[in-house]
Motif scaffolding. Structure first.
Motif, mmCIF file in Angstrom:
data_model
loop_
_atom_site.group_PDB
_atom_site.id
_atom_site.type_symbol
_atom_site.label_atom_id
_atom_site.label_comp_id
_atom_site.label_asym_id
_atom_site.label_seq_id
_atom_site.Cartn_x
_atom_site.Cartn_y
_atom_site.Cartn_z
ATOM 1 N N LEU A 71 13.858 -21.635 -2.756
ATOM 2 C CA LEU A 71 14.325 -21.620 -1.377
ATOM 3 C C LEU A 71 14.001 -22.947 -0.688
ATOM 4 C CD1 LEU A 71 13.268 -18.013 -0.290
ATOM 5 C CD2 LEU A 71 15.417 -18.773 -1.328
ATOM 6 N N ILE A 72 14.794 -23.282 0.328
ATOM 7 C CA ILE A 72 14.589 -24.547 1.041
ATOM 8 C C ILE A 72 13.125 -24.634 1.473
ATOM 9 C CG2 ILE A 72 15.257 -25.943 3.028
ATOM 10 C CD1 ILE A 72 17.957 -24.582 2.983
ATOM 11 N N PRO A 73 12.460 -25.768 1.187
ATOM 12 C CA PRO A 73 11.019 -25.881 1.477
ATOM 13 C C PRO A 73 10.696 -25.708 2.959
ATOM 14 C CG PRO A 73 11.763 -27.684 0.076
ATOM 15 C CD PRO A 73 12.990 -26.982 0.553
ATOM 16 N N ARG A 74 9.506 -25.196 3.201
ATOM 17 C CA ARG A 74 8.951 -25.131 4.551
ATOM 18 C C ARG A 74 7.655 -25.938 4.553
ATOM 19 N NH1 ARG A 74 9.894 -19.089 7.017
ATOM 20 N NH2 ARG A 74 11.803 -18.535 5.913
ATOM 21 N N ILE A 75 7.084 -26.113 5.738
ATOM 22 C CA ILE A 75 5.843 -26.882 5.822
ATOM 23 C C ILE A 75 4.889 -26.216 6.799
ATOM 24 C CG2 ILE A 75 6.659 -28.438 7.652
ATOM 25 C CD1 ILE A 75 5.169 -30.697 6.040
ATOM 26 N N ALA A 76 3.620 -26.202 6.469
ATOM 27 C CA ALA A 76 2.604 -25.574 7.326
ATOM 28 C C ALA A 76 2.350 -26.457 8.542
ATOM 29 C CB ALA A 76 1.307 -25.366 6.548
ATOM 30 N N SER A 77 2.541 -25.892 9.735
ATOM 31 C CA SER A 77 2.345 -26.656 10.974
ATOM 32 C C SER A 77 0.877 -26.724 11.378
ATOM 33 C CB SER A 77 3.161 -26.029 12.104
ATOM 34 O OG SER A 77 2.788 -24.668 12.300
ATOM 35 N N SER A 78 0.040 -25.881 10.775
ATOM 36 C CA SER A 78 -1.396 -25.882 11.079
ATOM 37 C C SER A 78 -2.143 -25.316 9.887
ATOM 38 C CB SER A 78 -1.674 -25.030 12.330
ATOM 39 O OG SER A 78 -1.271 -23.689 12.120
ATOM 40 N N ASP A 79 -3.457 -25.468 9.885
ATOM 41 C CA ASP A 79 -4.270 -24.848 8.830
ATOM 42 C C ASP A 79 -4.076 -23.331 8.878
ATOM 43 O OD1 ASP A 79 -5.201 -27.359 8.294
ATOM 44 O OD2 ASP A 79 -7.185 -27.057 9.161
ATOM 45 N N VAL A 80 -4.019 -22.704 7.718
ATOM 46 C CA VAL A 80 -3.804 -21.260 7.675
ATOM 47 C C VAL A 80 -4.532 -20.689 6.461
ATOM 48 C CG1 VAL A 80 -1.651 -21.500 6.365
ATOM 49 C CG2 VAL A 80 -2.024 -19.444 7.728
ATOM 50 N N LYS A 81 -4.982 -19.454 6.572
ATOM 51 C CA LYS A 81 -5.650 -18.784 5.452
ATOM 52 C C LYS A 81 -4.737 -17.667 4.948
ATOM 53 C CE LYS A 81 -10.150 -18.269 5.483
ATOM 54 N NZ LYS A 81 -10.649 -18.885 4.227
ATOM 55 N N ILE A 82 -4.400 -17.712 3.670
ATOM 56 C CA ILE A 82 -3.534 -16.716 3.047
ATOM 57 C C ILE A 82 -4.237 -16.150 1.814
ATOM 58 C CG2 ILE A 82 -1.273 -16.238 2.041
ATOM 59 C CD1 ILE A 82 -0.126 -18.590 3.453
ATOM 60 N N LYS A 83 -4.400 -14.828 1.790
ATOM 61 C CA LYS A 83 -5.050 -14.159 0.658
ATOM 62 C C LYS A 83 -6.423 -14.770 0.356
ATOM 63 C CE LYS A 83 -1.934 -11.084 -0.643
ATOM 64 N NZ LYS A 83 -2.174 -9.667 -0.351
ATOM 65 N N GLY A 84 -7.101 -15.212 1.397
ATOM 66 C CA GLY A 84 -8.415 -15.809 1.217
ATOM 67 C C GLY A 84 -8.380 -17.283 0.878
ATOM 68 N N TYR A 85 -7.197 -17.840 0.649
ATOM 69 C CA TYR A 85 -7.068 -19.257 0.325
ATOM 70 C C TYR A 85 -6.901 -20.079 1.604
ATOM 71 C CZ TYR A 85 -6.137 -17.675 -4.468
ATOM 72 O OH TYR A 85 -6.227 -17.082 -5.709
ATOM 73 N N ASP A 86 -7.501 -21.256 1.621
ATOM 74 C CA ASP A 86 -7.348 -22.182 2.747
ATOM 75 C C ASP A 86 -6.175 -23.108 2.469
ATOM 76 O OD1 ASP A 86 -9.712 -21.423 4.305
ATOM 77 O OD2 ASP A 86 -10.843 -22.203 2.587
ATOM 78 N N ILE A 87 -5.156 -23.055 3.336
ATOM 79 C CA ILE A 87 -3.967 -23.885 3.187
ATOM 80 C C ILE A 87 -3.971 -24.915 4.310
ATOM 81 C CG2 ILE A 87 -1.467 -23.910 2.947
ATOM 82 C CD1 ILE A 87 -2.969 -22.181 0.841
ATOM 83 N N PRO A 88 -4.148 -26.198 3.984
ATOM 84 C CA PRO A 88 -4.213 -27.221 5.032
ATOM 85 C C PRO A 88 -2.856 -27.459 5.698
ATOM 86 C CG PRO A 88 -5.140 -28.004 2.941
ATOM 87 C CD PRO A 88 -4.384 -26.751 2.642
ATOM 88 N N ALA A 89 -2.888 -27.862 6.959
ATOM 89 C CA ALA A 89 -1.666 -28.258 7.655
ATOM 90 C C ALA A 89 -0.981 -29.381 6.878
ATOM 91 C CB ALA A 89 -2.007 -28.737 9.063
ATOM 92 N N GLY A 90 0.350 -29.362 6.870
ATOM 93 C CA GLY A 90 1.095 -30.377 6.135
ATOM 94 C C GLY A 90 1.414 -29.993 4.703
ATOM 95 N N THR A 91 0.916 -28.824 4.267
ATOM 96 C CA THR A 91 1.231 -28.349 2.913
ATOM 97 C C THR A 91 2.667 -27.832 2.876
ATOM 98 O OG1 THR A 91 -1.065 -27.709 2.502
ATOM 99 C CG2 THR A 91 0.614 -26.690 1.115
ATOM 100 N N MET A 92 3.402 -28.264 1.879
ATOM 101 C CA MET A 92 4.784 -27.809 1.711
ATOM 102 C C MET A 92 4.796 -26.477 0.971
ATOM 103 S SD MET A 92 8.013 -30.081 0.380
ATOM 104 C CE MET A 92 7.770 -29.970 -1.391
ATOM 105 N N LEU A 93 5.650 -25.554 1.421
ATOM 106 C CA LEU A 93 5.775 -24.237 0.779
ATOM 107 C C LEU A 93 7.090 -24.160 0.014
ATOM 108 C CD1 LEU A 93 5.010 -21.181 0.422
ATOM 109 C CD2 LEU A 93 6.313 -20.772 2.522
ATOM 110 N N LEU A 94 6.991 -23.825 -1.264
ATOM 111 C CA LEU A 94 8.169 -23.571 -2.090
ATOM 112 C C LEU A 94 8.119 -22.120 -2.560
ATOM 113 C CD1 LEU A 94 8.889 -26.570 -4.537
ATOM 114 C CD2 LEU A 94 10.374 -25.648 -2.767
#
Length: 496
Positions: free
Chosen positions: A369-392
């Protein structure tokens, strides 16, 4: 300056750099990042994408889990490979991942720095462009108003098949059909009957290939020269220029020719956009470049995805004669001896809808799917996802996940007959159009077109493979959409 006088300056700088490295290491060490495969210096994990990224990413996910963190060059990329992972990212944290990365040179070239619906950054401009597209082209009311276009172009498609001698080049014919449907809905006329129009079909195919090409300079800027050396930039410039010239000609044609003289049934999407552009009192402001970006969005996404889906659907039906027979029996039993097919009759064709869903599961037109990007730090399933991380999100891998599907590698439409799962973005086991606020708004348009033409194809013809073949080559070729590598050839015998 004497060399010895540099020493007092060098020592504090080295100490500062060492302390910065230690602090950075400690900060990152405190984060609970998703599991990652080993990466190479500079390249990161780019070398692991391979020729067909959706398949290679699935293989990596089997080893590293439904959420894994890769690095494309220096860009961190979170890969979601299961329905649960997609639900967490696209529903629970939909707002955090509502925007798009703005680093792809092909997107910047074709979509003019993300000025369309698909790639625009999340915000007021995107909301306005999406509203224009949905209200004036993709709403249920507008989709219903285009029924006469679907009927006329499907009739013309069936006639071309009847007039063919020998095997039908189904891939070429369905590409022309979808192009005509999209162009008439968008421009008020079709262009396939002109050399310019046929050229545009090739340009759209090339643009999808370029959008689906991994360009190393997008992730490692100092290696941008590679795209100049391998011809990518030159091809990108040529295709973008020729596509722009075509769209400019279309817009100018609508500017110079009043709508009432164009022989249209109602107002075309281009006319709507020009009306908004010319209305200085309108709440929404849209310039000529935005108009072109929206048209590229509709043409590329609409034509290519519809074409791809119909080709894969017919390929699977030809590979599975019992499925083809069951579908034909249903359609012919519902329509009986009528001359035309109504929407009410389509609603009764449950197996038809199951075949389409199964095709979406096995062959999602946009596998990643078309990539998205994290606009801020976020925690998913206990994982730390930094802002600026691209989501595929790997929609292809989700459709092949044995945790969601029994015998996922088997083409079995019957699995949907007693299932409420649909592809409209609410059931994360099947999300070919994405989900959440950035899901594709063209679901109703696509569904109406695919159902109508596929039902007509199996109603009016008996199909078989040519030259006594027993199977279809299902090799994929990489692009923004998942194309079948070889043209689909088939024998069509009219049903009486």
């Amino acid at each position: 300056m004497d060399e010895t006088k540099l020493h007092p300056f060098i020592f504090p700088v080295l100490i500062s750099l060492l302390l910065l490295w230690l602090v950075t290491k400690r900060v990152s060490g405190n984060k609970n990042l998703p599991p990652s495969p080993r990466k190479l210096p500079i390249l990161g994990n780019l070398h692991q994408l391979g020729f067909l990224p959706h398949r290679n990413l699935q293989s990596l996910a089997v080893k590293h889990g439904p959420f894994m963190l890769l690095h494309f060059g220096s860009v961190p990329v979170l890969i979601a490979s299961t329905a649960d992972a997609a639900r967490d990212a696209l529903k629970t944290h939909d707002l955090t991942f509502a925007s798009r990365p703005q680093l792809f040179r092909a997107v910047k070239k074709f979509i003019r720095d993300g000025r369309n619906v698909g790639f625009a950054p999340y915000g007021e401009y995107w909301r306005q462009m999406r509203g224009i597209s949905v209200i004036h082209l993709l709403s249920s009311k507008r989709v219903q108003s285009f029924r006469f276009i679907r009927e006329e172009e499907t009739t013309a498609f069936m006639q071309r098949i009847r007039e063919s001698s020998g095997p039908v080049d189904f891939s070429s014919m369905v590409s022309e059909f979808t192009n005509d449907v999209i162009c008439r809905s968008t421009f008020g006329r079709k262009y396939s009957d002109s050399e310019n129009g046929k050229k545009v079909m090739v340009l759209l195919r090339e643009s999808m290939e370029l959008l689906g090409t991994v360009c190393i300079g997008d992730f490692i800027p100092w290696l941008s020269w590679v795209s100049r050396v391998n011809g990518f930039d030159k091809r990108l410039d040529r295709v973008a220029k020729e596509l722009d010239e075509f769209l400019e000609g279309v817009i100018q044609e609508h500017v110079e020719t009043p709508k009432r003289q164009q022989g249209q049934n109602g107002e075309s999407f281009v006319d709507v956009l020009l009306d908004i552009h010319n209305d200085k009192a309108a709440e929404i402001s849209i310039d000529r470049e935005s108009i072109k970006s929206l048209l590229v969005d509709i043409l590329g996404a609409g034509t290519d995805t519809l074409t791809t889906l119909l080709i894969w659907a017919m390929a699977e039906l030809l590979r599975h004669p019992l499925v083809m027979e069951q579908l034909q029996n249903e359609v012919r039993e519902v329509v009986k001896d009528k001359q035309d097919m109504s929407d009410n009759e389509l609603e009764k064709m449950h197996y038809l809808k199951a075949v389409i869903k199964e095709t979406f599961r096995c062959h999602p037109p946009v596998p990643l799917l078309i990539p998205r990007i994290a606009s801020s730090d976020v925690k998913i399933k206990g994982y730390d996802i930094p802002a600026g991380t691209m989501l595929l999100t790997n929609a292809w891998a989700i459709g092949k996940d044995p945790a969601s599907w029994d015998e996922p590698d088997k083409f079995e439409p019957g699995r949907f007959l007693n299932s409420s799962i649909d592809y409209k973005g609410l059931d994360f086991e099947l999300i070919p159009f994405g989900a959440g606020r950035r899901g594709c708004p063209g679901i109703a348009f696509s569904a109406a077109t695919v159902e109508f033409v596929l039902a007509n194809l199996v109603w009016k013809f008996n199909w078989e493979l040519p030259d006594g073949r027993k199977d279809v080559d299902m090799t994929e070729t990489p692009a923004a959409t998942l194309h079948k590598a070889l043209p689909l050839l088939a024998l069509a015998n009219q049903y009486s």
